[in-house]
Design an enzyme around this catalytic site. Structure first.
Site, mmCIF file in Angstrom:
data_model
loop_
_atom_site.group_PDB
_atom_site.id
_atom_site.type_symbol
_atom_site.label_atom_id
_atom_site.label_comp_id
_atom_site.label_asym_id
_atom_site.label_seq_id
_atom_site.Cartn_x
_atom_site.Cartn_y
_atom_site.Cartn_z
ATOM 1 N N SER A 237 51.294 -27.072 3.538
ATOM 2 C CA SER A 237 50.288 -26.118 4.004
ATOM 3 C C SER A 237 48.985 -26.276 3.212
ATOM 4 O O SER A 237 48.411 -27.357 3.202
ATOM 5 C CB SER A 237 50.842 -24.691 3.916
ATOM 6 O OG SER A 237 50.020 -23.778 4.611
ATOM 7 N N ASP A 363 52.097 -25.291 15.887
ATOM 8 C CA ASP A 363 51.933 -24.559 14.630
ATOM 9 C C ASP A 363 51.059 -23.333 14.879
ATOM 10 O O ASP A 363 49.902 -23.462 15.298
ATOM 11 C CB ASP A 363 51.285 -25.480 13.585
ATOM 12 C CG ASP A 363 51.340 -24.894 12.182
ATOM 13 O OD1 ASP A 363 51.163 -23.666 12.037
ATOM 14 O OD2 ASP A 363 51.550 -25.664 11.226
ATOM 15 N N HIS A 392 55.319 -23.458 11.736
ATOM 16 C CA HIS A 392 54.626 -23.762 10.489
ATOM 17 C C HIS A 392 55.630 -23.858 9.345
ATOM 18 O O HIS A 392 56.248 -22.868 8.946
ATOM 19 C CB HIS A 392 53.592 -22.681 10.186
ATOM 20 C CG HIS A 392 52.753 -22.973 8.978
ATOM 21 N ND1 HIS A 392 51.824 -23.992 8.936
ATOM 22 C CD2 HIS A 392 52.714 -22.389 7.745
ATOM 23 C CE1 HIS A 392 51.243 -24.023 7.749
ATOM 24 N NE2 HIS A 392 51.765 -23.054 7.011
#
Length: 563
Positions: A237, A363, A392
């Site tokens: 991320s 996502d 995600h």
């Protein structure tokens, strides 16, 4: 009143009465079924379920899409041998929604039991970074390393993990990753962000989406402590954004053999627009903002002094928090300036380390619109793997959702890379970073009285320039001092000294002028840098003037004595 056919054609009221009478005769259970069906239809589309899509394909899953340069040796010799990346991904059927996967990742992640060994690393600016270690011996049950330490000559690969936004080593997905990589026979260390992992902030520096100085320090520290151990790195991320930006900044001069970026946001400006577009994305935005507020509350004294604390408490989105906190601490002009400066998409072309990037097209946090497809295709060191589903950082697989697909794919890629001849070898080169306004620069260094100034690679280059200048001037100063001593001891032979001194003085000033011209061409020197030059050059100037005017002073003294 009964409505005849003639009355029905003349008066619409009769038609409505008949309609309501017909509706009243429908059983309530039928109404309930209709409402349930409508609710499920709405929920199916709102949460972006793909169960029916998977059912129509007999639950075979969707193939992995790979984007790479046709001349890429990384693909030909490494990725082409990765069976998982050339297979299919099928999400757990009862979690066939990116939102359910992403939400349950933190609450239902079912991580393995992991016990870390903590090491506190003190950064050069006084900040504290928590390094949480998981050795392969702890996972495989090897009792040879009972003291949980790694020798300096150990050749076992070390995998460095960079967590996501407000995440630390206790996050379920990081436990999955740490456990999976340790099972491969590698030592794992999670480099927690400043202020996370239960550690206090011990300087005025805070991490952000483009803060690469911490991971740079940690990597070079680990390379010094374990010079024979190959270093691999994984970013998740926001950690993936930091990783790619770092790889692009340092280019060849990195002691990293290979890297993996998972669910990177790539372009923060596009991501900011995306996460505030729809209602479901706004829910994520609000949830992440609450997490950032919790992080700020843990370090309230620093944020109260450096940022707008009232604004932080009122923040309803990530953008609000960045406006009231990140921009103040990092000295960014605007939020958009911060997003542009810290986006990793502009650094993709300069990545020189074998890099695998994994992203999901559904996502709900990091949109596919920000993926730099063309830049990844042009760089021979990058292979981009995208899945149709996965959410995600989730990618749950199996009927019980016991594993994460991207963890298996990452471990397989790094295993093949380690056994290949394409591990990156550090090449120490002078990096050339484009000059930008100092307010756009990061990382940030505490100067005085709580003020935070932006410091980037530009300042590091200046320091190196001045060190070279100082060494040159020191050598010349020593030589001139030696000439002074010789001249004072042998006054009868001073006739040959002035030409030597003039030549040496000319060389000194020429060197100073060349160095100053180089610095001025690169950027505008600040006041304290010019002051440094003045202080450094004053003694040298005195020595030069002494020899330039010595003969005149001597002749004047002789005429005065004779007269």
């Amino acid at each position: 009143m009964d409505c005849s056919s003639e009355q029905l054609s003349e008066s619409p009221e009769c038609a409505y009465k008949l309609l309501f009478k017909a509706i009243s005769m429908i059983p309530k259970s039928h109404f309930a079924c209709f409402l349930i069906f409508f609710f499920l239809y709405f929920l199916y589309n709102f949460l972006e379920f793909h169960f029916l899509e998977d059912a129509f394909t007999a639950f075979r899953g969707s193939p992995i899409s790979l984007t790479y340069n046709p001349a890429s040796e990384i693909y030909q010799d490494v990725v082409s041998k990765c069976r998982i990346l050339h297979g299919r991904y099928l999400a757990t059927p009862w979690m066939s929604s990116p939102h359910i996967q992403t939400t349950l990742l933190n609450f239902f992640g079912r991580p393995p039991a992991v016990t870390y060994t903590r090491q506190l690393y003190r950064a050069t600016d006084g900040g504290t970074i928590a390094l949480d270690w998981l050795l392969y011996s702890d996972v495989l049950g090897d009792g040879r390393l009972k003291d949980s330490s790694i020798s300096k000559d150990d050749t076992t690969p070390i995998v460095i993990i960079i967590p996501g936004l407000t995440s630390d080593s206790t996050a379920p997905y990081l436990k999955h990753l740490a456990w999976g990589t340790a099972k491969c026979g590698w030592n794992v260390v999670v480099s927690n962000h400043r202020g996370l992992g239960g550690i206090s902030v011990t300087s005025d520096c805070f991490y952000n989406a483009g803060w690469t100085e911490d991971i740079r320090e940690v990597i070079h520290y680990l390379h010094r402590e374990h010079p024979r151990a190959p270093l691999l790195i994984i970013g998740t991320s926001i950690g993936a954004n930091i990783l790619v930006k770092f790889l692009g900044e340092d280019g060849e001069n990195i002691p990293i053999g290979g890297a993996v970026a998972i669910c990177s946001p790539w372009d923060l400006l596009i991501g900011d627009r995306f996460i505030s577009r729809r209602l479901v994305q706004k829910l994520y935005d609000r949830a992440l903002a609450i997490g950032l507020q919790g992080y700020a509350k843990m370090h309230e004294p620093q944020y109260t002094r450096l940022a707008n604390w009232e604004g932080i408490e009122k923040s309803r989105s990530i953008r609000d928090f960045d406006n009231y906190a990140t921009c103040h601490v990092g000295k960014f002009e605007t939020v958009d300036t911060y997003y542009r400066h810290c986006s990793s998409s502009s650094f993709v072309a300069k990545v020189a380390v074998p890099l695998l990037c994994i992203s999901s097209l559904d996502d709900p946090v990091c949109t596919k619109e920000a993926i730099p497809w063309d830049e990844c295709r042009l760089n021979k060191n990058i292979v981009l793997a995208t899945t149709k589903h996965g959410g995600h950082l989730a990618f749950f697989e199996g009927p019980t959702a016991s594993g994460l697909w991207w963890v298996r794919a990452t471990c397989e890629y790094l295993s093949v890379l380690l056994s290949s001849s394409h591990m990156h070898i550090q090449k120490k080169t002078m990096s050339c970073v484009p000059l930008e306004c100092s307010i756009d620069q990061g990382p940030y260094l505490n100067v005085t009285d709580g003020m935070v100034a932006a410091v980037g690679n530009e300042l590091i280059t200046h320091v190196q320039e001045f060190k070279q200048l100082q060494n040159t001037l020191t050598v010349d100063l020593d030589s001139s001092t030696k000439v002074v001593s010789d001249c004072s001891n042998k006054e009868a032979k001073t006739t040959s000294s002035p030409p030597l001194v003039d030549l040496k003085s000319s060389k000194i000033f020429t060197t100073m002028r060349q160095q100053l011209d180089r610095i001025v061409q690169q950027s505008n020197a600040s006041f304290w840098i010019l002051s440094y030059i003045a202080v450094l050059s004053t003694p040298l100037l005195g020595v030069a003037l002494h020899f330039i005017f010595k003969r005149k002073f001597k002749n004047a003294m002789v005429r005065k004595l004779v007269g």
